[in-house]
Design a protein around this motif. Structure first.
Motif, PDB file in Angstrom:
ATOM      1  N   ALA A  10       0.828  -1.203   0.000  1.00 19.43           N
ATOM      2  CA  ALA A  10       0.000   0.000   0.000  1.00 19.43           C
ATOM      3  C   ALA A  10       0.854   1.241   0.000  1.00 19.43           C
ATOM      4  N   GLY A  11       2.052   1.141   0.631  1.00 20.30           N
ATOM      5  CA  GLY A  11       2.978   2.271   0.616  1.00 20.30           C
ATOM      6  C   GLY A  11       2.348   3.527   1.144  1.00 20.30           C
ATOM      7  N   SER A  12       2.507   4.597   0.376  1.00 18.96           N
ATOM      8  CA  SER A  12       1.955   5.886   0.785  1.00 18.96           C
ATOM      9  C   SER A  12       0.548   6.104   0.251  1.00 18.96           C
ATOM     10  N   SER A  13      -0.048   5.075  -0.347  1.00 18.42           N
ATOM     11  CA  SER A  13      -1.399   5.204  -0.878  1.00 18.42           C
ATOM     12  C   SER A  13      -2.398   5.432   0.247  1.00 18.42           C
ATOM     13  N   ILE A  14      -3.500   6.090  -0.077  1.00 22.12           N
ATOM     14  CA  ILE A  14      -4.593   6.261   0.878  1.00 22.12           C
ATOM     15  C   ILE A  14      -5.257   4.909   1.071  1.00 22.12           C
ATOM     16  N   LYS A  15      -5.268   4.417   2.295  1.00 22.86           N
ATOM     17  CA  LYS A  15      -5.839   3.104   2.600  1.00 22.86           C
ATOM     18  C   LYS A  15      -7.318   3.263   2.943  1.00 22.86           C
ATOM     19  N   GLY A  56     -10.105  -1.297  13.591  1.00 22.31           N
ATOM     20  CA  GLY A  56      -9.146  -1.432  14.675  1.00 22.31           C
ATOM     21  C   GLY A  56      -7.928  -2.238  14.275  1.00 22.31           C
ATOM     22  N   ARG A  57      -8.134  -3.207  13.405  1.00 21.03           N
ATOM     23  CA  ARG A  57      -7.040  -4.092  12.993  1.00 21.03           C
ATOM     24  C   ARG A  57      -6.191  -3.498  11.872  1.00 21.03           C
ATOM     25  N   LEU A  58      -6.859  -2.878  10.885  1.00 16.32           N
ATOM     26  CA  LEU A  58      -6.160  -2.432   9.677  1.00 16.32           C
ATOM     27  C   LEU A  58      -5.692  -0.983   9.728  1.00 16.32           C
ATOM     28  N   ARG A  59      -6.254  -0.193  10.614  1.00  9.86           N
ATOM     29  CA  ARG A  59      -5.913   1.222  10.744  1.00  9.86           C
ATOM     30  C   ARG A  59      -5.976   1.949   9.388  1.00  9.86           C
ATOM     31  N   PRO A  60      -7.112   1.917   8.711  1.00 14.21           N
ATOM     32  CA  PRO A  60      -7.211   2.590   7.407  1.00 14.21           C
ATOM     33  C   PRO A  60      -7.166   4.107   7.573  1.00 14.21           C
ATOM     34  N   ASP A  61      -6.855   4.793   6.489  1.00 17.32           N
ATOM     35  CA  ASP A  61      -6.897   6.255   6.507  1.00 17.32           C
ATOM     36  C   ASP A  61      -8.338   6.744   6.443  1.00 17.32           C
ATOM     37  N   VAL A  62      -9.144   6.055   5.644  1.00 17.22           N
ATOM     38  CA  VAL A  62     -10.540   6.444   5.447  1.00 17.22           C
ATOM     39  C   VAL A  62     -11.432   5.207   5.489  1.00 17.22           C
ATOM     40  N   VAL A  63     -12.549   5.308   6.197  1.00 16.64           N
ATOM     41  CA  VAL A  63     -13.596   4.288   6.137  1.00 16.64           C
ATOM     42  C   VAL A  63     -14.748   4.872   5.334  1.00 16.64           C
ATOM     43  N   LEU A  64     -15.092   4.224   4.232  1.00 14.24           N
ATOM     44  CA  LEU A  64     -16.250   4.631   3.438  1.00 14.24           C
ATOM     45  C   LEU A  64     -17.439   3.883   4.018  1.00 14.24           C
ATOM     46  N   MET A  65     -18.294   4.585   4.744  1.00 12.96           N
ATOM     47  CA  MET A  65     -19.288   3.962   5.619  1.00 12.96           C
ATOM     48  C   MET A  65     -20.728   4.168   5.139  1.00 12.96           C
ATOM     49  N   ASP A  66     -21.429   3.065   4.920  1.00 11.79           N
ATOM     50  CA  ASP A  66     -22.862   3.134   4.640  1.00 11.79           C
ATOM     51  C   ASP A  66     -23.598   3.344   5.962  1.00 11.79           C
ATOM     52  N   SER A  84     -12.397   5.206  19.416  1.00  9.91           N
ATOM     53  CA  SER A  84     -11.394   4.227  19.815  1.00  9.91           C
ATOM     54  C   SER A  84     -10.026   4.881  19.941  1.00  9.91           C
ATOM     55  N   PRO A  85      -9.214   4.456  20.915  1.00 14.80           N
ATOM     56  CA  PRO A  85      -7.857   4.995  21.025  1.00 14.80           C
ATOM     57  C   PRO A  85      -6.997   4.650  19.811  1.00 14.80           C
ATOM     58  N   HIS A  86      -7.419   3.644  19.037  1.00 15.72           N
ATOM     59  CA  HIS A  86      -6.677   3.254  17.841  1.00 15.72           C
ATOM     60  C   HIS A  86      -7.196   3.975  16.596  1.00 15.72           C
ATOM     61  N   GLY A  87      -8.253   4.789  16.762  1.00 15.80           N
ATOM     62  CA  GLY A  87      -8.880   5.395  15.595  1.00 15.80           C
ATOM     63  C   GLY A  87      -8.493   6.831  15.327  1.00 15.80           C
ATOM     64  N   SER A  88      -7.471   7.326  16.011  1.00 12.41           N
ATOM     65  CA  SER A  88      -7.127   8.739  15.874  1.00 12.41           C
ATOM     66  C   SER A  88      -6.686   9.116  14.460  1.00 12.41           C
ATOM     67  N   GLY A  89      -6.143   8.147  13.711  1.00 14.65           N
ATOM     68  CA  GLY A  89      -5.696   8.456  12.358  1.00 14.65           C
ATOM     69  C   GLY A  89      -6.683   8.050  11.297  1.00 14.65           C
ATOM     70  N   THR A  90      -7.837   7.540  11.691  1.00 17.11           N
ATOM     71  CA  THR A  90      -8.842   7.067  10.746  1.00 17.11           C
ATOM     72  C   THR A  90      -9.976   8.072  10.615  1.00 17.11           C
ATOM     73  N   ARG A  91     -10.306   8.427   9.390  1.00 17.33           N
ATOM     74  CA  ARG A  91     -11.423   9.327   9.109  1.00 17.33           C
ATOM     75  C   ARG A  91     -12.577   8.537   8.506  1.00 17.33           C
ATOM     76  N   SER A 113     -16.141  12.713   9.190  1.00 17.80           N
ATOM     77  CA  SER A 113     -15.500  13.889   8.601  1.00 17.80           C
ATOM     78  C   SER A 113     -16.157  14.321   7.302  1.00 17.80           C
ATOM     79  N   GLY A 114     -17.168  13.597   6.861  1.00 19.98           N
ATOM     80  CA  GLY A 114     -17.840  13.977   5.631  1.00 19.98           C
ATOM     81  C   GLY A 114     -19.104  13.169   5.424  1.00 19.98           C
ATOM     82  N   PHE A 115     -19.945  13.641   4.523  1.00 18.71           N
ATOM     83  CA  PHE A 115     -21.241  13.021   4.276  1.00 18.71           C
ATOM     84  C   PHE A 115     -21.570  13.195   2.800  1.00 18.71           C
ATOM     85  N   LEU A 116     -21.778  12.079   2.098  1.00 17.92           N
ATOM     86  CA  LEU A 116     -22.108  12.127   0.678  1.00 17.92           C
ATOM     87  C   LEU A 116     -23.329  11.264   0.391  1.00 17.92           C
ATOM     88  N   ILE A 117     -24.072  11.647  -0.636  1.00 12.89           N
ATOM     89  CA  ILE A 117     -25.199  10.853  -1.118  1.00 12.89           C
ATOM     90  C   ILE A 117     -24.699   9.969  -2.260  1.00 12.89           C
TER      91      ILE A 117
END
Length: 236
Positions: A10-15, A56-66, A84-91, A113-117
């Motif tokens: 994944a490198g520097s890619s947005i996860k 919590g396990r993968l520490r993604p940069d962004v969760v695209l959430m339904d 979560s204490p592990h979620g500080s870097g996850t948006r 951090s955002g809301f889309l239709i």
């Protein structure tokens, strides 16, 4: 059932973690994200509970959430991920077919951090992921107006305005303009400041108000009573 993506390389890619119960929709998002340079899908969840566990396990940069998912809805999952204490870097970027005021308000209160239709374009979705991953908030003026109306409706039952301890008069001005949905450039032009100075003020506000991002600054501004009543046309 949850599915893990290509974590290695994944490198520097947005996860990105996909949280969507419809497999066909989820697969479409995965194809779009994985075919975009600088982005990679690191996991997929079909329920809110899976989203929390994988975040919590993968520490993604962004969760695209339904929003509407089995086991646990997206708003509660967002609250748990962001709290979560592990979620500080996850948006969390909320994506839903339901354009309802209560979802907008509840999602941002939960820490999104955002809301889309879901009728947004592919280009807009990818742009939103980049914006949110960069630590900014995706707040369209229409969403801002809804939040203002929501706070006005609750004003009589609301507690005393939130104190803005340590916030300077200039920072209050910046915070008020953030709450109206203006960009940093627009705020700079309005106050005759440089964009860099505006960013500095926003950084101070984030620290003083213990806000996670721009979305929470908007909430803080409303709770402090810095907003004015929208017009009737805005409430429609």
């Amino acid at each position: 059932m949850s599915r893990l993506g290509a974590e290695e390389g994944a490198g520097s890619s947005i996860k990105v973690l996909l949280a969507e119960d419809q497999v066909l929709v989820r697969d479409s998002f995965k194809m779009l994200i994985d075919s975009t340079p600088g982005m990679v899908t690191v996991g997929e969840a079909g329920t809110g509970g899976e989203a929390v566990r994988l975040a919590g396990r993968l520490r993604p940069d962004v969760v695209l959430m339904d929003v509407r998912m089995p086991e646990m809805d997206g708003i509660e999952a967002t609250r748990r991920i962001c709290g979560s204490p592990h979620g500080s870097g996850t948006r969390v970027l909320i994506l839903t077919t339901f354009d309802l005021d209560e979802y907008v308000y509840a999602s941002l209160r939960a820490g999104a951090s955002g809301f889309l239709i879901k009728n947004t374009t592919a280009a807009e979705l990818l742009s939103a992921i980049r914006v949110v991953a960069g630590g900014e908030a995706l707040l369209a003026p229409t969403v801002t107006r809804r939040l203002i109306a929501e706070f006005l409706q609750r004003a009589e039952q609301a507690p005393a305005p939130r104190p803005l301890d340590g916030v300077t008069p200039r920072e209050r001005e910046v915070l008020t303009l953030v709450a109206t949905g203006l960009s940093n450039r627009d705020i700079a032009e309005h106050l005759h400041l440089t964009v860099g100075t505006v960013k500095t003020h926003i950084g101070h506000l984030l620290a003083k108000l213990r806000a996670r991002d721009r979305a929470q600054l908007v909430i803080a501004a409303y709770e402090a009573g810095l907003v004015t009543s929208p017009s009737r046309s805005d409430r429609r």
